[in-house]
Design a protein around this motif. Structure first.
Motif, PDB file in Angstrom:
ATOM      1  N   GLY A  31       5.277 -12.151  -1.622  1.00  0.00           N
ATOM      2  CA  GLY A  31       5.411 -12.925   0.029  1.00  0.00           C
ATOM      3  C   GLY A  31       4.484 -14.433   0.402  1.00  0.00           C
ATOM      4  O   GLY A  31       4.483 -15.590   0.592  1.00  0.00           O
ATOM      5  N   LEU A  32       2.920 -13.692  -0.424  1.00  0.00           N
ATOM      6  CA  LEU A  32       1.946 -14.877  -1.076  1.00  0.00           C
ATOM      7  C   LEU A  32       2.302 -15.591  -1.779  1.00  0.00           C
ATOM      8  O   LEU A  32       2.048 -17.104  -1.181  1.00  0.00           O
ATOM      9  CB  LEU A  32       1.076 -14.077  -0.833  1.00  0.00           C
ATOM     10  N   GLY A  34       4.666 -17.010  -2.541  1.00  0.00           N
ATOM     11  CA  GLY A  34       5.941 -17.530  -2.610  1.00  0.00           C
ATOM     12  C   GLY A  34       5.426 -18.961  -0.677  1.00  0.00           C
ATOM     13  O   GLY A  34       6.290 -19.722  -1.120  1.00  0.00           O
ATOM     14  N   ALA A  35       4.266 -17.577  -0.285  1.00  0.00           N
ATOM     15  CA  ALA A  35       3.687 -18.774   1.166  1.00  0.00           C
ATOM     16  C   ALA A  35       3.095 -19.614   0.174  1.00  0.00           C
ATOM     17  O   ALA A  35       2.765 -21.244   0.417  1.00  0.00           O
ATOM     18  CB  ALA A  35       2.667 -17.904   2.142  1.00  0.00           C
ATOM     19  N   ILE A  36       1.841 -19.221  -0.810  1.00  0.00           N
ATOM     20  CA  ILE A  36       1.744 -20.672  -1.729  1.00  0.00           C
ATOM     21  C   ILE A  36       2.583 -21.364  -2.320  1.00  0.00           C
ATOM     22  O   ILE A  36       1.809 -22.970  -1.761  1.00  0.00           O
ATOM     23  CB  ILE A  36       0.282 -19.920  -2.985  1.00  0.00           C
ATOM     24  N   THR A  37       3.551 -21.414  -3.034  1.00  0.00           N
ATOM     25  CA  THR A  37       4.193 -22.077  -4.333  1.00  0.00           C
ATOM     26  C   THR A  37       4.668 -23.674  -2.463  1.00  0.00           C
ATOM     27  O   THR A  37       4.750 -24.189  -3.276  1.00  0.00           O
ATOM     28  CB  THR A  37       4.825 -21.837  -4.037  1.00  0.00           C
ATOM     29  N   PHE A  38       5.106 -23.099  -1.646  1.00  0.00           N
ATOM     30  CA  PHE A  38       5.482 -23.682  -0.777  1.00  0.00           C
ATOM     31  C   PHE A  38       4.253 -24.380   0.149  1.00  0.00           C
ATOM     32  O   PHE A  38       4.692 -26.029   0.200  1.00  0.00           O
ATOM     33  CB  PHE A  38       6.318 -23.020   0.825  1.00  0.00           C
ATOM     34  N   VAL A  39       3.186 -24.088   0.251  1.00  0.00           N
ATOM     35  CA  VAL A  39       2.031 -24.734   1.077  1.00  0.00           C
ATOM     36  C   VAL A  39       1.786 -25.627   0.000  1.00  0.00           C
ATOM     37  O   VAL A  39       1.582 -26.743   0.710  1.00  0.00           O
ATOM     38  CB  VAL A  39       1.752 -24.217   1.676  1.00  0.00           C
ATOM     39  N   THR A  61       9.401 -26.019  -2.333  1.00  0.00           N
ATOM     40  CA  THR A  61       9.336 -25.411  -1.014  1.00  0.00           C
ATOM     41  C   THR A  61      10.980 -24.797  -1.496  1.00  0.00           C
ATOM     42  O   THR A  61       9.992 -23.944  -0.900  1.00  0.00           O
ATOM     43  CB  THR A  61       9.186 -26.655  -0.240  1.00  0.00           C
ATOM     44  N   GLY A  64       9.492 -21.120  -3.391  1.00  0.00           N
ATOM     45  CA  GLY A  64       8.466 -20.860  -2.301  1.00  0.00           C
ATOM     46  C   GLY A  64       8.918 -20.159  -0.889  1.00  0.00           C
ATOM     47  O   GLY A  64       8.923 -18.670  -0.172  1.00  0.00           O
ATOM     48  N   ALA A  65      10.169 -21.168  -0.203  1.00  0.00           N
ATOM     49  CA  ALA A  65      10.517 -20.714   0.894  1.00  0.00           C
ATOM     50  C   ALA A  65      11.184 -19.156   0.659  1.00  0.00           C
ATOM     51  O   ALA A  65      11.756 -18.547   1.800  1.00  0.00           O
ATOM     52  CB  ALA A  65      11.390 -21.183   2.353  1.00  0.00           C
ATOM     53  N   LEU A  68       9.338 -16.241   0.063  1.00  0.00           N
ATOM     54  CA  LEU A  68       8.715 -15.781   1.720  1.00  0.00           C
ATOM     55  C   LEU A  68       9.574 -15.180   1.557  1.00  0.00           C
ATOM     56  O   LEU A  68       9.475 -13.710   2.746  1.00  0.00           O
ATOM     57  CB  LEU A  68       8.157 -16.678   2.232  1.00  0.00           C
TER      58      LEU A  68
END
Length: 159
Positions: A31-32, A34-39, A61, A64-65, A68
């Motif tokens: 999840g981290l 995914g969050a890093i990819t999205f952000v 995005t 990542g989403a 996550l």
């Protein structure tokens, strides 16, 4: 995808609880990622003002989403599993099945062979149009083969 995510050798519910807790930790790490990819994609577009194609921002995005979201759902599923002894036992028994492990091994081997063939074919055909593609894909295939050989050597010494 039971074999990919859930194979275990735990014999008791207490051992299996530890396996599930390790999985939950892995889902948090995923999840981290995914969050890093999205952000990072959002920062590239709105804060850093990089000239990135809209399609690629959508890919980053979305990936990542998706990662996550999937990791959060699987973490919640495992958390609920820890709270129910009957479901925990049923899950342990179904995931410790030798047939599931063998199916998982065979499926992984077939998927790896198909991936290598697809990458090699893409490198050969795509190289006609984009020569850098050959170098990149063949390097990835080489890394895969090297990682397999090293892993095989290490596991043959341990087992």
């Amino acid at each position: 995808m039971r074999g990919l995510l859930c194979g275990t050798t735990a014999n008791t519910n207490e051992e299996y609880k530890q396996v599930v807790k390790i999985r939950m930790y892995r889902f948090l790490c995923l999840g981290l990622v995914g969050a890093i990819t999205f952000v990072t994609a959002l920062l590239a577009e709105f804060y850093w003002k990089l000239d990135v194609k809209e399609q690629m921002l959508g890919v980053y995005t979305g990936a990542g989403a998706g990662i996550l979201g999937a990791s959060v759902l699987l973490w919640i599923k495992n958390k609920r599993l820890l709270g129910n002894e009957e479901k925990l036992k049923a899950s342990r028994i179904s995931n410790a099945d030798e047939r599931i492990k063998e199916i998982s091994n065979k499926a992984f081997k077939m998927a790896a062979v198909i991936m290598l063939i697809a990458m090699y074919a893409t490198a050969l055909i795509g190289g006609l149009f984009y020569p850098v593609l050959v170098e990149l894909l063949l390097a990835i295939v080489s890394i895969f083969v090297f990682a397999y050989l090293v892993s095989y050597f290490v596991y043959s010494k341990r087992m």
